[in-house]
Write a protein that holds these residues in place. Sequence first.
Motif, short mmCIF file in Angstrom:
data_model
loop_
_atom_site.label_atom_id
_atom_site.label_comp_id
_atom_site.label_asym_id
_atom_site.label_seq_id
_atom_site.Cartn_x
_atom_site.Cartn_y
_atom_site.Cartn_z
N MET A 54 -1.12 0.08 4.73
CA MET A 54 -0.21 1.22 4.67
C MET A 54 -0.16 2.01 5.96
SD MET A 54 -1.27 2.31 0.81
CE MET A 54 -0.13 3.65 0.68
N GLY A 55 -1.11 1.74 6.86
CA GLY A 55 -1.07 2.33 8.19
C GLY A 55 -1.29 3.84 8.20
N VAL A 56 -0.83 4.45 9.29
CA VAL A 56 -1.08 5.87 9.52
C VAL A 56 -0.35 6.75 8.51
CG1 VAL A 56 0.83 6.12 11.17
CG2 VAL A 56 -1.14 7.68 11.29
N HIS A 57 0.83 6.33 8.05
CA HIS A 57 1.56 7.13 7.07
C HIS A 57 0.78 7.26 5.76
CE1 HIS A 57 4.96 7.45 9.67
NE2 HIS A 57 5.21 6.15 9.67
N GLY A 58 0.14 6.18 5.35
CA GLY A 58 -0.69 6.23 4.16
C GLY A 58 -1.87 7.16 4.34
N VAL A 59 -2.48 7.13 5.52
CA VAL A 59 -3.63 8.00 5.80
C VAL A 59 -3.21 9.47 5.73
CG1 VAL A 59 -5.29 8.70 7.56
CG2 VAL A 59 -4.81 6.27 7.19
N ILE A 60 -2.06 9.79 6.32
CA ILE A 60 -1.59 11.19 6.34
C ILE A 60 -1.28 11.68 4.93
CG2 ILE A 60 0.28 12.70 7.11
CD1 ILE A 60 0.45 10.98 9.65
N GLU A 61 -0.56 10.88 4.15
CA GLU A 61 -0.21 11.29 2.80
C GLU A 61 -1.45 11.39 1.92
OE1 GLU A 61 1.61 11.88 -1.01
OE2 GLU A 61 1.95 12.53 1.05
N PHE A 62 -2.35 10.41 2.02
CA PHE A 62 -3.56 10.43 1.19
C PHE A 62 -4.46 11.59 1.60
CE2 PHE A 62 -7.92 8.95 0.21
CZ PHE A 62 -7.80 8.88 -1.17
N GLY A 63 -4.51 11.88 2.90
CA GLY A 63 -5.31 13.01 3.37
C GLY A 63 -4.83 14.32 2.79
N ASN A 64 -3.53 14.47 2.68
CA ASN A 64 -2.99 15.70 2.10
C ASN A 64 -3.33 15.79 0.61
OD1 ASN A 64 -1.18 18.10 2.44
ND2 ASN A 64 0.00 17.03 0.88
N ARG A 65 -3.35 14.65 -0.06
CA ARG A 65 -3.73 14.66 -1.47
C ARG A 65 -5.20 15.06 -1.63
NH1 ARG A 65 -0.82 9.47 -4.50
NH2 ARG A 65 1.30 9.88 -3.74
N ALA A 122 7.33 11.67 8.58
CA ALA A 122 7.96 10.65 7.73
C ALA A 122 6.93 9.89 6.90
CB ALA A 122 8.77 9.67 8.57
N SER A 123 5.88 10.64 6.45
CA SER A 123 4.82 10.02 5.66
C SER A 123 4.91 10.39 4.18
CB SER A 123 3.44 10.46 6.20
OG SER A 123 3.30 10.11 7.56
N GLY A 124 6.06 10.93 3.78
CA GLY A 124 6.19 11.38 2.40
C GLY A 124 6.00 10.29 1.37
N LEU A 125 6.32 9.06 1.75
CA LEU A 125 6.09 7.92 0.85
C LEU A 125 5.01 7.01 1.41
CD1 LEU A 125 9.76 7.08 -0.22
CD2 LEU A 125 8.02 8.39 -1.48
N GLY A 126 4.09 7.61 2.19
CA GLY A 126 2.96 6.83 2.70
C GLY A 126 2.15 6.25 1.55
N CYS A 127 1.99 7.05 0.48
CA CYS A 127 1.52 6.55 -0.80
C CYS A 127 2.76 6.48 -1.70
CB CYS A 127 0.47 7.48 -1.41
SG CYS A 127 -1.13 7.44 -0.57
N PRO A 128 3.26 5.30 -1.98
CA PRO A 128 4.58 5.17 -2.62
C PRO A 128 4.62 5.51 -4.10
CG PRO A 128 3.64 3.02 -2.25
CD PRO A 128 2.71 3.99 -1.61
N THR A 129 3.47 5.81 -4.71
CA THR A 129 3.48 6.17 -6.12
C THR A 129 2.47 7.28 -6.37
OG1 THR A 129 3.37 5.27 -8.37
CG2 THR A 129 1.73 4.48 -6.79
N TRP A 130 2.41 7.75 -7.61
CA TRP A 130 1.52 8.86 -7.97
C TRP A 130 1.20 8.76 -9.45
CZ3 TRP A 130 1.34 13.04 -11.28
CH2 TRP A 130 0.42 14.05 -10.96
N PRO A 131 -0.02 9.03 -9.92
CA PRO A 131 -1.11 9.64 -9.16
C PRO A 131 -1.90 8.68 -8.27
CG PRO A 131 -1.78 9.30 -11.43
CD PRO A 131 -0.34 8.92 -11.35
#
Length: 316
Positions: free
Chosen positions: A61-72, A39-48
Motif C-alpha cells: 500500500m506504500g506511503v499512502h497506506g502509512v499516512i492513512e493508517f497513522g492517522n487512524r 491524496a492518502s484518503g483511500l490509503g486504507c481502502p476500507t474500514w474498520p
Amino acid sequence: MKRSVRFPVSATLLRRLALASIIANVAIVVTGGAVRLTASGLGCPTWPRCTDASYTTTQEMGVHGVIEFGNRLLTFAVGLIALAVVVGVLLHGARRRELLPLAVAVLFGIPLQAVIGGITVLTNLNPWVVGLHFLASMVVIAAAYALWRRVGEPDGPATPTVPGPLRTLALVTTVVSAAVLVIGTWVTGSGPHAGDHGAARNGLDPEVISQVHADGVFLLVGLSVALVFAFRAVGARRAERAAVVLVAVELGQGVIGFVQYFTHLPAVLVGAHMLGSCLVLLATLAVQWSTRERRPVQADRAAATPPAEVPVPVGA
C-alpha cells in the motif's frame, strides 16, 4: 477494617489533561488534513480494517497506506487522553457531577468522529461526508475547550460581565463563525484536494462558493471589530482582550486564505488554513466565555451577609 485508598486529582492536573485533550483534537484535524492533502484518503481502502484481510497497512500500500493508517492510530491516542480526563474528573471529587457530562461528551465524540471518518472511506471520500467529518471534530474541540475553561473556574454561579446587548452580539459573532466553518467545508469540497485522485467533488462552482465564504469572513471580522470597541466602551477589559485576539487570528487566517486562493491552493497553505480554522473556533469561544464569570460561592455568601451589630454599652 480496611480503609479505601483514594487518589485525588488536583484541579491543576485536571486542567492540564483537559488542555492536552484540546491540543490532541486539534492535532488530529491537522493530520487528517495531511491525509487529504497527500491524496492518502483511500490509503486504507476500507474500514474498520485497513484492507479486507488486515487491520494494519501492508507494504504493497506504500506511503499512502502509512499516512492513512497513522492517522487512524492517532485517534486511539486522542481517545486515551479523553479517557484520562474522564478518570481525572471522577477522582477530582466534589465537582464531578458538573464536569463529567462535558468529559463524557468529549470521550464519546471521538469514536463518533472516527465512525464518520470510516463512512468517508466507505463512500469513496464523498465531499459532504468529508465536510461532516471535519465539523464533528470542531464540535469535539468546542466541548474540550468548555471543559478546560470550566475546570479553571470556581463552582459559583455564572454572572454576566457585559450588558445584555453585547452578550447577544457576541452570540451572533459565534453563530457567524460557525457558519463560516461550514461554508469553508463547501469550498474544500469544490476544490482540487479531494483526498484521492478519483474522488468526486460536490459540484459547486469554486469561484462562487469561495466568494460566499469570503463574504462570511468579512462579516465575521466586522462583528469582531465591533466587539472590541463595544467591550472597550463599557470597560470590559477581559472581554476586549479576547476580542482583540479573535480579530488577530481572523486576520491571519484571512491572509492565508487569500494567498492560498491566488496561488492555486498549495497543500502547505491549505494545511495551515485548517489549523487556522481550529484557532478561529477557539478564539471565538474565548470571547463567548469572557462575557461571564463565576465567583466562589463562599465569597458571594460572605459579601451578602450583613456585618454583625456591635453592642453599645449602657450609659454610653
